[in-house]
Design an enzyme around this catalytic site. Structure first.
Site, short mmCIF file in Angstrom:
data_model
loop_
_atom_site.label_atom_id
_atom_site.label_comp_id
_atom_site.label_asym_id
_atom_site.label_seq_id
_atom_site.Cartn_x
_atom_site.Cartn_y
_atom_site.Cartn_z
N GLU B 23 0.46 -1.08 0.03
CA GLU B 23 0.09 0.10 -0.13
C GLU B 23 0.62 1.37 0.31
OE1 GLU B 23 -0.80 -2.39 1.40
OE2 GLU B 23 -2.99 -3.10 1.04
N HIS B 92 -10.83 -4.98 10.47
CA HIS B 92 -11.47 -4.59 9.07
C HIS B 92 -12.66 -3.89 9.38
CE1 HIS B 92 -8.94 -7.81 7.78
NE2 HIS B 92 -8.85 -7.46 6.67
#
Lengths: 435, 300
Positions: B23, B92
């Protein structure tokens, strides 16, 4: 003046003896299973071979790299003409390095007089790297740097006046006083200076290289062949983003050069205490690109490597990792007391001052006279003095500038109830904030 | 999530890039490409993973136009699902609207319906600034009726303007993303009790459409804010402050914030249900604002 570079495309262990043996036999050991790279016109094709972990002491690896270096030396010693300069080139390099040194010294003076503030990181001693690389670039090539970016901006062509004003925080600075020492940007000269976090600039530089490749291949613009050069330090080479970008750059063959300014110290952390494998150039082949180590205190050697790496990137052969062994004469920043570095280490590198080396070379080879060089020094002194006067005389940014340039469109405060942009309404204030 | 299904076939591998799972690296790469004139759309599998890249979203993208004194603009879009899904546990399930919404230099959008997604994504891509586009995984499966105008290929919605999904006169309920659906259901329930609720779909977290919210509060005199994220320093906190600053004399009741519970998201299904706002919570808060006889919320 022999070339003292190590070519690092071999990472296999041979026996730990360092006898050279028959050089051609040694070359044949380099069986390649992966793409080959050729560097510096060498006839030895070097590839990456899986490292055998059986008989590997670090010394063995290093020596085997040097053994192959000797083959290259034998090939290349016939063509030393690359190192010779034309008169003008020599003066250009000298002028650039003197500008860098004078400018940085003036910054220190101004800082201690209180005209400059915050974090200021000076580049004294590393001028050869900036000059060697940036003076070989075109105007439309990109340079991406770290917080130690004054000299990268100057070499790339940003006027000294604008850089000094920016440091003083005046409205005439290259970023209108909004960036400061660590954030020198220039769209005109393609400088993405300054990122405060280490490793932050590397992915951004990789993106600029990606944009060039995209323009060329997808948007079918044949003239898009700009090269990107990313400068960063030895401490950054332990950072995850560095490795992520080496991988992507090699994977997509981006036109980028990763230049490590290895000055052996990451703020106060010694490179050898922080890094498991201190030879940073060896990390290039692990990702599929050539890794080169060069003496960063010698502008001519740096320039030679730079020219080859830039040509390689421009013709589409992909990235290169160049480790320049250099040294900063001052502390990490002007607030750094610099107590950790030993005096004899400093003395060793001070004796290899890049400006003195170039001066000696130019005079010994009759490329310039003392008078020429003195004239350059005088000219640069005037430029630097003028930039200080300009910066002092420049106005501070206006109050209204505080809220400007947050958004490109049109000041990003949204749309009013009548459908017009809020910033265009009379009596507009920034939401409920009063300035 | 199948959001980009078919794009690779339509536009080819040069324009739709599969990246390694790095990322920080690929976000920075996208930002660098945006510096030099391309218009990248960076997709995060969820915005939780964007925390590895948040340095580039904030430091390299959001701040650059300001730091460079107006020279380099960053026309990039960061998109991906945000907030809680079902049973995916603490790492998450975070809602990032408040974090990104506090950063000057970013535009933060959180759409609700198909019309919102279509119009706002196109506006975001055309916008010359960095835009964080917060989607919702559970909304991917819902369908909405749309008019022909929406299907037109040039349909865009303005960034920074909220939409009044349902008009009302007794209490204002603000929400974004999935919570708009819950607020609409709550409004239906309240209508049965004679309370007419006005539901505002914020659409844009930054810039926040304070004008619409304040105009609505000046009409109804009561406000309930709904969001999925954590309560402290959340979107509801900002809306409360804004309304108190601008429309204090109009308020007839304290502002109620309905938010997710102040805990990392638990895994167990019943606990997860307790940790997120439900329709009954919104109904209860609206009734409290209207001074109907309802006890204080029993939520943890």
């Amino acid at each position: 003046m022999a070339i003292s570079m190590a070519l690092s495309s071999i990472s296999s262990s041979v026996s730990s003896s360092t006898s050279v043996g028959n050089p051609r036999r040694r070359a044949l050991h380099l069986k390649t299973q992966r793409p080959r790279t050729v560097f510096l016109g060498s006839k030895v094709e070097c590839g990456i071979r899986g490292v055998q972990h059986t008989d590997l002491s670090r010394n063995a690896t290093f020596h085997s790299a040097k053994a192959t270096l000797s083959e290259l030396l034998r090939e290349n010693t016939t063509s030393t003409s690359d190192l010779l300069l034309m008169h003008d080139e020599g003066l250009e390099l000298y002028e650039d390095m003197i500008l860098a040194r004078s400018f940085e010294d003036m910054c220190a003076q101004m800082y201690y007089r209180g005209k400059m503030f915050g974090f200021v990181h000076l580049y004294n001693g590393q001028e050869a790297v900036s000059t060697g690389f940036i003076k070989s670039l075109r105007k439309d090539d990109f340079v991406c740097s770290t917080y130690r970016d004054h000299v990268h901006a100057l070499s790339k062509g940003v006027p000294a006046r604008q850089v000094m004003s920016e440091l003083f925080g005046k409205a005439t600075g290259c970023c209108r006083g909004q960036g400061g020492s660590m954030h020198m940007f220039s769209k005109e000269h393609q400088v993405l200076g300054g990122f405060a976090f280490i490793g932050e600039g590397i992915p951004v530089a990789t993106g600029a290289a990606f944009a060039t490749k995209y323009r060329r291949e997808v948007l079918k613009d044949d003239k898009a062949d700009a090269v990107t050069v990313a400068f960063f330090g030895d401490g950054t080479c332990n950072n995850g983003q560095f490795f992520e970008c080496l991988n992507m750059a090699a994977l997509w063959k981006l036109p980028i050069i990763f230049v490590v300014e290895n000055n052996l110290w990451a703020i106060g952390m010694s490179h050898y205490r922080a890094t498991s494998i201190p030879e940073i150039w060896t990390k290039g082949p692990a990702f599929g690109m050539p890794g080169v180590h060069v003496d960063g205190m010698d502008v001519l050697k740096v320039r030679e490597v730079a020219n080859e790496a830039i040509a390689r990137a421009r013709r589409g052969d992909g990235p290169t990792l160049v480790e320049c062994e250099t040294y900063r004469f001052r502390g990490h920043s002007l607030a750094d007391p610099d107590e950790l570095r030993k005096p004899d280490e400093k003395a060793h590198y001070a004796a290899r001052d890049p400006i003195m080396s170039l001066k000696t070379y130019l005079i010994e080879n009759n490329l310039a006279s003392e008078g020429d060089l003195k004239a350059i020094e005088k000219k640069i002194d005037e430029i630097v003095e003028d930039s200080v006067e300009f910066a002092e005389a420049s106005p501070l940014p206006e109050r209204s500038q505080l809220l400007e340039n947050v958004f490109a469109d049109p000041k990003g405060f949204g749309i009013g109830p009548d459908g017009r942009y809020r910033c265009e309404e009379p009596g507009f204030t920034a939401g409920t904030a009063q300035v | 999530m199948q959001v980009t299904k078919g794009l690779l076939q339509k536009f080819g591998p040069d324009r739709v890039l599969d990246t390694p799972i790095t990322e920080a690296g690929f976000t920075g790469l996208g930002v660098g490409a945006a510096f030099y004139g391309l218009k990248p759309v960076v997709e995060f599998m969820t915005f939780n993973f964007a925390m590895q890249a948040i340095d580039h979203i904030i430091n390299s993208a959001a701040k650059t136009y300001y730091m460079s004194g107006g020279q380099i603009s960053v026309p990039i879009v960061f998109r991906g699902p945000n907030g809680a899904a079902a049973g995916v546990a603490a790492q998450h399930s975070q809602c990032f609207a408040a974090w990104y919404g506090s950063c000057p230099g970013l535009k933060v959008i959180s759409p609700y319906s198909s019309e919102d997604y279509r119009g706002l994504l196109k506006a975001a891509i055309r916008d010359p600034d960095p835009v964080v586009f917060l989607e919702n995984e559970l909304m991917y499966g819902e369908t909405f009726p749309v008019s022909d105008e929406v299907l037109d290929s040039n349909f865009t919605l303005p960034i920074g303007k909220a939409k009044i999904e349902r008009e009302g006169k007794d209490v204002t309920i603000t929400a974004f993303s999935k919570m708009v659906g819950y607020a609409l259901k709550a409004a239906d329930e309240l209508a049965k009790d004679g309370i007419s609720a006005e539901v505002i779909n914020l659409r844009s977290i930054r810039p926040l459409d304070r004008a619409t919210i304040n105009a609505s509060v000046r009409k109804t005199y009561r406000l309930v804010t709904v969001e999925e994220g954590w309560p402290q320093h959340g979107v509801g906190a900002e809306i409360s402050a804004s309304v108190v600053e601008e429309s204090f004399e109009y308020l007839d009741a304290p502002i109620d914030r309905i938010t997710g519970a102040d805990v990392p998201m638990p895994y167990a299904a019943n606990l997860e249900r307790l940790a997120l706002p439900q329709v009954e919570d919104i109904v209860r808060a609206a009734k409290r604002a209207c001074y109907r006889q309802v006890p204080q919320s029993a939520a943890a």
